[in-house]
Design a protein around this motif. Structure first.
Motif, PDB file in Angstrom:
ATOM      1  N   CYS A  68      29.459 -60.827 -14.535  1.00  0.00           N
ATOM      2  CA  CYS A  68      28.371 -60.922 -15.515  1.00  0.00           C
ATOM      3  C   CYS A  68      28.689 -59.974 -16.659  1.00  0.00           C
ATOM      4  O   CYS A  68      29.448 -59.010 -16.497  1.00  0.00           O
ATOM      5  CB  CYS A  68      27.047 -60.469 -14.894  1.00  0.00           C
ATOM      6  N   CYS A 115      21.900 -56.689 -14.131  1.00  0.00           N
ATOM      7  CA  CYS A 115      20.445 -56.556 -14.231  1.00  0.00           C
ATOM      8  C   CYS A 115      19.961 -55.595 -13.131  1.00  0.00           C
ATOM      9  O   CYS A 115      20.459 -55.654 -11.996  1.00  0.00           O
ATOM     10  CB  CYS A 115      19.777 -57.917 -14.071  1.00  0.00           C
ATOM     11  N   TYR A 137      17.560 -55.414 -11.138  1.00  0.00           N
ATOM     12  CA  TYR A 137      16.878 -55.929  -9.937  1.00  0.00           C
ATOM     13  C   TYR A 137      17.824 -56.747  -9.059  1.00  0.00           C
ATOM     14  O   TYR A 137      17.453 -57.199  -7.994  1.00  0.00           O
ATOM     15  CB  TYR A 137      15.709 -56.847 -10.345  1.00  0.00           C
ATOM     16  N   CYS A 138      19.078 -56.926  -9.506  1.00  0.00           N
ATOM     17  CA  CYS A 138      19.935 -57.941  -8.905  1.00  0.00           C
ATOM     18  C   CYS A 138      20.860 -57.384  -7.825  1.00  0.00           C
ATOM     19  O   CYS A 138      21.587 -56.410  -8.060  1.00  0.00           O
ATOM     20  CB  CYS A 138      20.774 -58.585 -10.011  1.00  0.00           C
ATOM     21  N   GLY A 195      26.364 -64.204 -10.080  1.00  0.00           N
ATOM     22  CA  GLY A 195      27.137 -64.076 -11.293  1.00  0.00           C
ATOM     23  C   GLY A 195      26.727 -65.023 -12.441  1.00  0.00           C
ATOM     24  O   GLY A 195      25.657 -65.581 -12.429  1.00  0.00           O
TER      25      GLY A 195
HETATM   26  S1  SF4 Z   1      23.769 -62.582 -11.422  1.00  0.00           S
HETATM   27 FE1  SF4 Z   1      22.424 -60.862 -11.353  1.00  0.00          FE
HETATM   28  S2  SF4 Z   1      23.338 -59.371 -12.800  1.00  0.00           S
HETATM   29 FE2  SF4 Z   1      24.202 -61.349 -13.266  1.00  0.00          FE
HETATM   30  S3  SF4 Z   1      22.902 -62.140 -14.913  1.00  0.00           S
HETATM   31 FE3  SF4 Z   1      22.155 -63.003 -12.944  1.00  0.00          FE
HETATM   32  S4  SF4 Z   1      20.551 -61.604 -12.304  1.00  0.00           S
HETATM   33 FE4  SF4 Z   1      21.755 -60.527 -13.909  1.00  0.00          FE
END
Ligand code: SF4
Ligand SMILES: C[S@@+](CC[C@H](N)C(=O)[O-])C[C@H]1O[C@@H](n2cnc3c(N)ncnc32)[C@H](O)[C@@H]1O
Length: 384
Positions: A19, A23, A25-26, A71
């Motif tokens: 990515c 983020c 929360y991820c 991702g």
């Molecule tokens: S996979 Fe996770 S870190 Fe990547 S954009 Fe989606 S939510 Fe965000």
């Protein structure tokens, strides 16, 4: 020993582990990489190698669905996607109405790219909108703004991709009931064929777990859930799973296959698969997992890091964990078809749960009552 009349339908999951930004929360297997600097050619090579090693699990079936997840798989070029699909078609083959989804981040969307994805064979896009409130998008660490989501939807339509999903989250930091409904309505106004509406959870190993934001309290979360379900239903989105809502005939085939305990090959860094294998000794259901760290995965000639046969005693719980998420449940005979076990093995436990009001008393269908849907963990404990 489990007995199968027919092998379950087969899907393919392709994981893309990078990515542009992580983020907070991820907890998915995603690693930060500046745009266009990930090793596409090498990754495609590794994916193809991985797919070829999965071929013994195919056993004459063709693919019913493919899902490029991450991702951020929309960082892949359309040529790369096409190359991967050609490989899957050559080595496994596609059923006539195959569903092929790619997850896209609105911040990486360009018009030509959607058209090119469509020409490469993608016929469904899942767009990570998450919210339409710019303050929330900032808190969620997203690289896009709400207007970019709207633009991405315009581009999808121009590329003739009408079958698309929006991912939206609720119970966001400090979110009120009114704000959550305004957010949901903005998603509905874009008229997606499918909406995945997720309650934000604080997952271990994330920034939000370490530095916990203030989330709406339980009462507000419950009100959002109640009112949101009502709103979705009024506007033509039928709930068919805990977080999945669709317009008529547009349920996600790929995810439905997971919930119906179908088979799927998982390729790519950290991907999981579940497949039923026929051997001279009988049938076994395997769970396979691939090396998680992208650099290790790229170098590995044998990326399968775990291959476990599911113990027969665990199958009822595994089946229920998936099938009972479906709001209309599954035919009881699917338990026999997908686990190879007789219904008599669980009948007594099911009767007990019916008496407790957690499962519906239905001769054909295995489904939770509304109360049971809120107490899924108690139901599953019964099958442990
Ligand atoms: S996979 Fe996770 S870190 Fe990547 S954009 Fe989606 S939510 Fe965000
Ligand atoms: C595999 S993720 C990735 C999709 C894509 N990379 C994106 O973020 O746009 C799929 C979806 O899961 C949801 N999700 C991820 N983490 C979550 C969390 N902690 N709580 C609730 N939903 C979450 C998000 O809506 C996200 O779009």
């Amino acid at each position: 020993m489990a007995e199968f009349a027919n092998l379950p339908p087969l899907s393919l999951y392709v994981h893309f582990p990078w990515c542009i930004q992580k983020c907070p929360y991820c907890d998915f297997n995603s690693h930060v990489v500046p745009q266009d600097t990930f090793p596409e050619k090498e990754y495609l090579q590794a994916l193809k190698r991985d797919l070829e090693q999965e071929l013994p699990f195919v056993q004459g079936r063709k693919l019913e669905s493919i899902f490029f997840g991450g991702g951020t798989p929309s960082l892949l070029s359309a040529n790369g996607v096409e190359e991967m699909l050609a490989h899957a078609e050559k080595y496994i083959g596609f059923t006539r109405h195959i569903e092929i989804t790619l997850e896209a981040n609105p911040g990486t969307a360009e018009q030509q790219r959607f058209k090119a994805y469509q020409q490469a064979g993608i016929n469904r896009i899942s767009l990570g909108a998450q919210s339409f409130d710019h303050r929330q998008l900032k808190k969620l660490g997203r690289i896009h703004c709400a207007d970019e989501t709207r633009r991405a939807v315009d581009m999808l339509r121009q590329a003739n991709i009408d079958n698309f999903n929006l991912d939206l989250m609720f119970a966001l930091p400090g979110q009120t009931l009114v704000e959550a409904m305004v957010d949901l309505q903005q998603a509905i106004d874009l008229a997606p064929s499918h909406l995945s509406w997720y309650q934000l959870t604080l997952e271990p190993n994330t920034v939000f777990y370490r530095e916990q934001p203030l989330l709406p309290d339980d009462d507000v979360q419950f009100e959002i859930l109640q009112e949101g379900h009502q709103r979705l239903q009024q506007q033509g989105y039928l709930q068919y799973e805990t977080s999945a809502f669709s317009t008529a005939h547009q349920q996600c085939k790929h995810n439905r296959n997971y919930w119906e305990f179908g088979d799927y090959l998982g390729i790519g860094a950290g991907a999981h698969g579940k497949t039923t294998l026929k051997t001279p000794e009988g049938f076994h259901i395997h769970r396979r997992q691939k090396t998680r760290v992208p650099e290790h995965y790229l170098q590995s000639m044998n990326p399968c890091s775990k291959d476990q046969v599911i113990d027969e005693k665990d199958l009822p719980c595994e089946f229920a964990m998936n099938a009972l998420r479906l709001t209309t449940g599954v035919p009881k005979k699917l338990f026999v078809e997908r686990t190879g076990l007789p219904w008599s093995l669980i009948d007594q436990k099911v009767q007990g749960l019916i008496q407790q009001g957690l499962l519906r008393d239905d001769p054909e269908i295995w489904v939770t009552t509304p109360r049971g849907a809120l107490m899924l963990n108690s139901i599953l404990e019964c099958f442990l």
